[in-house]
Enzyme design. Structure first.
Site, PDB file in Angstrom:
ATOM      1  CG  ASP A   1      34.541  93.260  47.937  1.00  0.00           C
ATOM      2  OD1 ASP A   1      35.608  92.821  47.464  1.00  0.00           O
ATOM      3  OD2 ASP A   1      33.417  92.889  47.565  1.00  0.00           O
TER       4      ASP A   1
ATOM      5  CD  GLU B   1      33.086  90.994  50.548  1.00  0.00           C
ATOM      6  OE1 GLU B   1      33.847  91.899  50.924  1.00  0.00           O
ATOM      7  OE2 GLU B   1      31.928  91.199  50.162  1.00  0.00           O
TER       8      GLU B   1
ATOM      9  CE1 TYR C   1      33.582  95.854  45.784  1.00  0.00           C
ATOM     10  CE2 TYR C   1      33.012  97.973  46.734  1.00  0.00           C
ATOM     11  CZ  TYR C   1      32.875  96.600  46.706  1.00  0.00           C
ATOM     12  OH  TYR C   1      32.038  95.982  47.580  1.00  0.00           O
TER      13      TYR C   1
END
Ligand code: ZN
Ligand code: ZN
Length: 792
Positions: free
Chosen positions: A193, A96, A416
């Site tokens: 992600d 990403e 994350y």
């Protein structure tokens, strides 16, 4: 009791101000599903351009120039290239962000860094196979209407590359690099992600750049070598279709709502002969409604007086002494067991205060009750609780916290952050992380449990936010957030804290007074994680006590409290409005549109009027339940195993129906809506003008000086509002936000200003160039200019 130190003017002004600068908003929208997409803005700005003197003058008459139709009706054509994957070609891994590409490449092998048009990608070998890791840079595609125009409702839209949607688009190089690399590849693996936005980014790369119907998918929660290798070895043969379609549906819905509703609002304003950029979105509407309803409650609120009665008691019983000598002893403070207790009810009927006359000197019966409270550690962080705590301890806005957490994640330091989970599964390998960090933080003795405390909330894609154990030197806010996350993690493995609570009561006839105390017997996890628990020590009292003093305090009932940036975000989460990833940017949009202001969030006249008008003419826009239903439907798509497209169509059709009925509402009442919004806009303008007015203009002595913003030079400056009759202006520092300092210059009497710049202390200065305080500064500049001239 010691009084709190009075706040300085600076501190007050900073508290009133939020967000700290425009950067906040930009970073927050990084992954935001944009509610006003760029092409729309471009159309609007092309229609109308005039040198703008200030952001306060946005409401202007529509210029009489006719809109050139030729450009507006030009259709953007985009048909993706057809690509056939090469047999025996390399594996192309798409991330990403650039930083993630470098992390993944280094984790999987010994990469060679390559370059295409200035964009880095990585080549490596793993078990004899060639792999290329390249990156997107967030979204490379955007939704755009097929045939431009500004009528409503519009539903014909498609994905096109950003570079076709806006000029000078920086993502073009990334698009080209991926396209070039896809041509020679044999297989595609998506490693964006792992959430709905990441899946949409991946899906669009797969179908529009690589020309494929599906791809392999790496799933991970941290950018650590260990987890990336596992994610690579165990990659899924398909992209996560539930996530991809749920994400795409969200984009469609947000476009339909954002564009159509904003146009409806602007068209309504146009009917009054004015022009103003306004917007409202699918989640923005109900979110603003919450804030406005609170504001209305506050406006309606009438304070009521009430009374609280306190007594002071002393447990040293009089032993046949006279009352006078007892009083003397109390005053001298000899009684160690003195305690102030409060009557256990607030009194609203003043006549009831009579009961408390003449109670001094009487004897009450005291009792002490002790209870033990076991306080377990708080559950692991998810994004909302991290944002709430970061705001509580450091005053960091939710969007700033997200931005910091995102960079810690990209640095491989934490997992994350866009997660709603409060779980910490053993599979993340917390044992080793714990061992390492407990030693580093020197808290090994406090770690007593093998398994962490967990909360209830689940997230199918990620665990809660935890530190990876990787080390890097940090500073400033990054360090604060990292430490907070690590301390929270460590505290999960500690014993519960034990609090001794104490309640002392004193009874005089039917009157009950009481006081509460608390002390921490065992700190346990509280020694690691910061807490704001207040310890109050009070004596144990038992049996007869003498009332040595009494006092009555008059108070007023307080209006409901406004939301803070942290509390509105938890409220949105509770009501299931928006997603963890978008809530903070929705709030930013409300600020940027001038619908709300202040750190304690206050709805502006414009925000209040927008909601009142919509309530009257099209209440469906602010219907929280409808927004929540859509939210639930999209969550349901995410969990589906098949028939994604069918469900997508169903949700989108429902959204279309809703928007058609909103468009009808507006059609019927366009003029009234326009008039009401215009009135509110003028009110807001007036309010802002007053807030920005500094002093009477010393040149023309008719106009007022105010802080303006030039969009052309992107700088703040001071100008006289008698323009064009008076052209008096003063320049201001180029960077940061300028606010009134509520102070007057001691040298020249001009009002002082303050500049706020992130990472710097507020700078208070006089803007009068002729002021003594500026002389030195001016001399310096003169010298510098002289030097420069000499060099020429
Ligand atoms: Zn003037
Ligand atoms: Zn001055």
């Amino acid at each position: 009791m010691p009084k709190k130190p009075k706040k300085t003017t600076e501190e007050k002004v900073i508290e009133d101000y939020f967000p700290l600068d425009e950067e906040d908003a930009e970073h927050a929208t990084e992954k935001q599903v944009k509610e006003t997409i760029p092409d729309f803005k471009q159309i609007v700005e092309k229609e109308y351009k005039k040198p703008e003197r200030s952001s306060l003058e946005r409401v202007e008459k529509i210029p009489k120039i006719k809109i050139k139709k030729s450009k507006a009706t030009r259709k953007v054509k985009y048909s993706p290239k057809k690509i056939k994957l090469k047999k025996g070609g390399y594996e192309l891994i798409v991330t990403e962000k650039p930083q993630a590409a470098s992390k993944i490449a280094s984790a999987l092998g010994n990469p060679k860094r390559k370059d295409s048009k200035g964009i880095s990608y990585y080549e490596l070998e793993r078990k004899g196979k060639k792999i290329i890791v390249a990156c997107a840079v967030g979204h490379l595609f955007t939704l755009k209407q097929n045939i431009p125009g500004s009528e409503i409702p519009i539903f014909e839209i498609s994905w096109i590359p950003n570079y076709l949607a806006r000029k000078k688009d920086f993502t073009k190089k990334y698009y080209d690099t991926l396209l070039k690399l896809a041509k020679d590849s044999g297989s595609i693996t998506i490693a964006t992600d792992y959430d709905i936005e990441g899946e949409v980014i991946g899906l669009n790369v797969v179908r529009f750049i690589c020309g494929q119907k599906d791809a392999k998918r790496m799933k991970f929660s941290t950018l650590t070598t260990q987890e990336l290798n596992k994610a690579y070895d165990e990659k899924s043969p398909h992209i996560d279709w539930g996530q991809a379609i749920a994400g795409e549906t969200r984009h469609y819905l947000d476009w339909f709502y954002g564009i159509n509703l904003s146009r409806a609002l602007m068209n309504a304003i146009k009917t009054t002969g004015r022009f103003k950029i306004m917007s409202i979105g699918r989640v923005q509407g109900p979110a603003l409604n919450l804030i406005v309803q609170k504001e209305k409650d506050i406006q309606k609120f009438k304070p009521e007086p009430y009374w609280q009665v306190f007594i002071t008691v002393d447990d040293e019983r009089p032993r046949g002494r006279s009352i006078a000598s007892t009083e003397l002893r109390a005053e001298s403070g000899a009684g160690k067991n003195k305690l102030e207790l409060k009557y256990n009810q607030d009194i609203f009927d003043k006549s009831k205060l009579e009961k408390f006359e003449n109670i001094v000197g009487k004897t009450a019966i005291a009792e002490t009750k002790k209870t033990e409270q076991v306080l377990p550690p708080n559950p692991p962080f998810n994004l909302t609780t991290l944002q709430t705590e970061a705001y509580k301890f450091y005053g960091l806005t939710p969007s700033r916290t997200l931005q910091i957490a995102q960079s810690l994640y990209l640095g491989g330091l934490i997992s994350y952050p866009r997660t709603s989970s409060q779980k910490l599964p053993e599979s993340i390998g917390y044992k080793e992380i714990l061992k390492k960090l407990a030693k580093e933080y020197n808290v090994e003795k406090l770690i007593t449990k093998k398994k962490p405390v967990e909360g209830k909330k689940l997230d199918s894609a990620h665990p809660s936010i935890y530190p990876t154990g990787n080390k890097q030197i940090l500073a400033g806010d990054d360090e604060k957030i990292y430490n907070l996350i690590t301390k929270r993690f460590l505290s999960l493995f500690c014993d519960s804290a034990i609090i001794d609570n104490k309640k002392v009561s004193a009874v005089l006839d039917e009157l009950i007074f009481s006081a509460r105390g608390a002390s921490v017997r065992k700190k346990a996890w509280m020694e690691i994680y910061p807490t704001k628990l207040k310890e109050i020590e009070i004596p144990d009292l038992k049996g007869e006590v003498k009332i040595t003093n009494s006092k009555t305090e008059q108070k007023e009932t307080q209006p409901p409290k406004r939301y803070s940036p942290a509390s509105i975000i938890s409220q949105l989460e509770k009501k299931n409005l928006g997603t963890k990833a978008t809530r903070s940017s929705i709030l930013e949009t409300l600020y940027n549109r001038n619908y709300v202001k202040g750190k304690s969030i206050e709805a502006t006249p414009l925000g209040i009027s927008l909601i009142t008008t919509l309530e009257k003419y099209s209440p469906i826009i602010i219907n929280e339940k409808l927004t929540r239903n859509f939210e639930n439907e999209m969550e349901a798509i995410q969990k589906l195993k098949k028939n994604f497209e069918e469900k997508e169509k169903k949700v989108i059709d429902k959204a279309k129906q809703t928007i058609i009925s909103i468009a009808k509402d507006f059609g019927k009442n366009e003029k009234k809506i326009g008039e009401e919004l215009l009135k509110a806009t003028n009110e807001l303008r007036q309010q802002q003008k007053i807030e920005n007015t500094l002093m009477r203009c010393p040149v023309c002595k008719k106009g007022n000086l105010g802080i303006m913003y030039s969009r052309k030079t992107k700088r703040h400056f001071i100008a006289c509002d008698a323009y064009p009759d008076c052209t008096n202006t003063y320049s201001l520092p180029p960077r940061g936000v300028i606010k009134k300092a509520n102070k007057v210059c001691e040298e020249c009497g001009f009002p002082m200003l303050m500049r706020l710049l992130r990472g710097r202390r507020p700078w208070v200065f006089c803007f009068n160039p002729k002021c003594k305080t500026n002389e030195e500064w001016a001399k310096k500049r003169e010298k510098k200019e002289e030097k420069e001239n000499e060099q020429d």
